[in-house]
Scaffold this motif. Sequence first.
Motif, PDB file in Angstrom:
ATOM      1  N   GLN A  83      48.911  95.744  76.870  1.00  0.00           N
ATOM      2  CA  GLN A  83      47.635  95.067  76.616  1.00  0.00           C
ATOM      3  C   GLN A  83      46.572  96.056  76.140  1.00  0.00           C
ATOM      4  O   GLN A  83      45.829  95.778  75.201  1.00  0.00           O
ATOM      5  N   THR A  84      46.507  97.214  76.739  1.00  0.00           N
ATOM      6  CA  THR A  84      45.543  98.249  76.328  1.00  0.00           C
ATOM      7  C   THR A  84      45.842  98.735  74.920  1.00  0.00           C
ATOM      8  O   THR A  84      44.953  98.822  74.075  1.00  0.00           O
ATOM      9  N   ARG A  85      47.101  99.051  74.651  1.00  0.00           N
ATOM     10  CA  ARG A  85      47.474  99.540  73.315  1.00  0.00           C
ATOM     11  C   ARG A  85      47.195  98.490  72.244  1.00  0.00           C
ATOM     12  O   ARG A  85      46.702  98.809  71.166  1.00  0.00           O
ATOM     13  N   THR A  86      47.486  97.249  72.554  1.00  0.00           N
ATOM     14  CA  THR A  86      47.241  96.170  71.598  1.00  0.00           C
ATOM     15  C   THR A  86      45.750  96.037  71.313  1.00  0.00           C
ATOM     16  O   THR A  86      45.340  95.905  70.157  1.00  0.00           O
ATOM     17  N   PHE A 124      46.063 103.447  55.791  1.00  0.00           N
ATOM     18  CA  PHE A 124      45.897 104.061  57.101  1.00  0.00           C
ATOM     19  C   PHE A 124      47.175 103.908  57.914  1.00  0.00           C
ATOM     20  O   PHE A 124      47.870 102.911  57.806  1.00  0.00           O
ATOM     21  N   ILE A 125      47.439 104.892  58.734  1.00  0.00           N
ATOM     22  CA  ILE A 125      48.479 104.822  59.744  1.00  0.00           C
ATOM     23  C   ILE A 125      47.759 104.977  61.079  1.00  0.00           C
ATOM     24  O   ILE A 125      47.057 105.962  61.294  1.00  0.00           O
ATOM     25  N   VAL A 126      47.919 103.992  61.947  1.00  0.00           N
ATOM     26  CA  VAL A 126      47.240 104.014  63.243  1.00  0.00           C
ATOM     27  C   VAL A 126      48.295 103.995  64.332  1.00  0.00           C
ATOM     28  O   VAL A 126      49.187 103.150  64.329  1.00  0.00           O
ATOM     29  N   GLU A 127      48.185 104.937  65.245  1.00  0.00           N
ATOM     30  CA  GLU A 127      49.133 105.017  66.350  1.00  0.00           C
ATOM     31  C   GLU A 127      48.377 105.196  67.662  1.00  0.00           C
ATOM     32  O   GLU A 127      47.372 105.896  67.700  1.00  0.00           O
ATOM     33  N   THR A 128      48.877 104.540  68.687  1.00  0.00           N
ATOM     34  CA  THR A 128      48.327 104.730  70.027  1.00  0.00           C
ATOM     35  C   THR A 128      49.430 105.254  70.932  1.00  0.00           C
ATOM     36  O   THR A 128      50.613 105.102  70.653  1.00  0.00           O
ATOM     37  N   THR A 129      49.034 105.862  72.030  1.00  0.00           N
ATOM     38  CA  THR A 129      50.000 106.466  72.942  1.00  0.00           C
ATOM     39  C   THR A 129      50.529 105.459  73.955  1.00  0.00           C
ATOM     40  O   THR A 129      49.820 104.553  74.365  1.00  0.00           O
ATOM     41  N   ARG A 130      51.777 105.639  74.332  1.00  0.00           N
ATOM     42  CA  ARG A 130      52.355 104.850  75.419  1.00  0.00           C
ATOM     43  C   ARG A 130      52.110 105.528  76.761  1.00  0.00           C
ATOM     44  O   ARG A 130      52.244 104.912  77.804  1.00  0.00           O
TER      45      ARG A 130
END
Length: 79
Positions: free
Chosen positions: A54-57, A42-48
Amino acid sequence: MNRYHLDDSLSDHYRFKRGNLIDGDRPLLIHKVDADLNEPGFIVETTRYGTGLQTRTAWELNIVRHLLRRHGIHRTYEN
């Protein structure tokens, strides 16, 4: 993630979506793992955009925990 970890006040562009399938056709390590070992990856990415570290983590950790549980890997706690 969308159901349990995203605040309803966030707009739809924050919703997590499934992207491309990993099938070995791209020059990334995760594609090689899938193609050569036939193991899920899996590749998991969140937006900046509009999010703090803290939210992204928290989002990333929850996604990783979910994916690991789905594949029989459960968190253990040491005393």
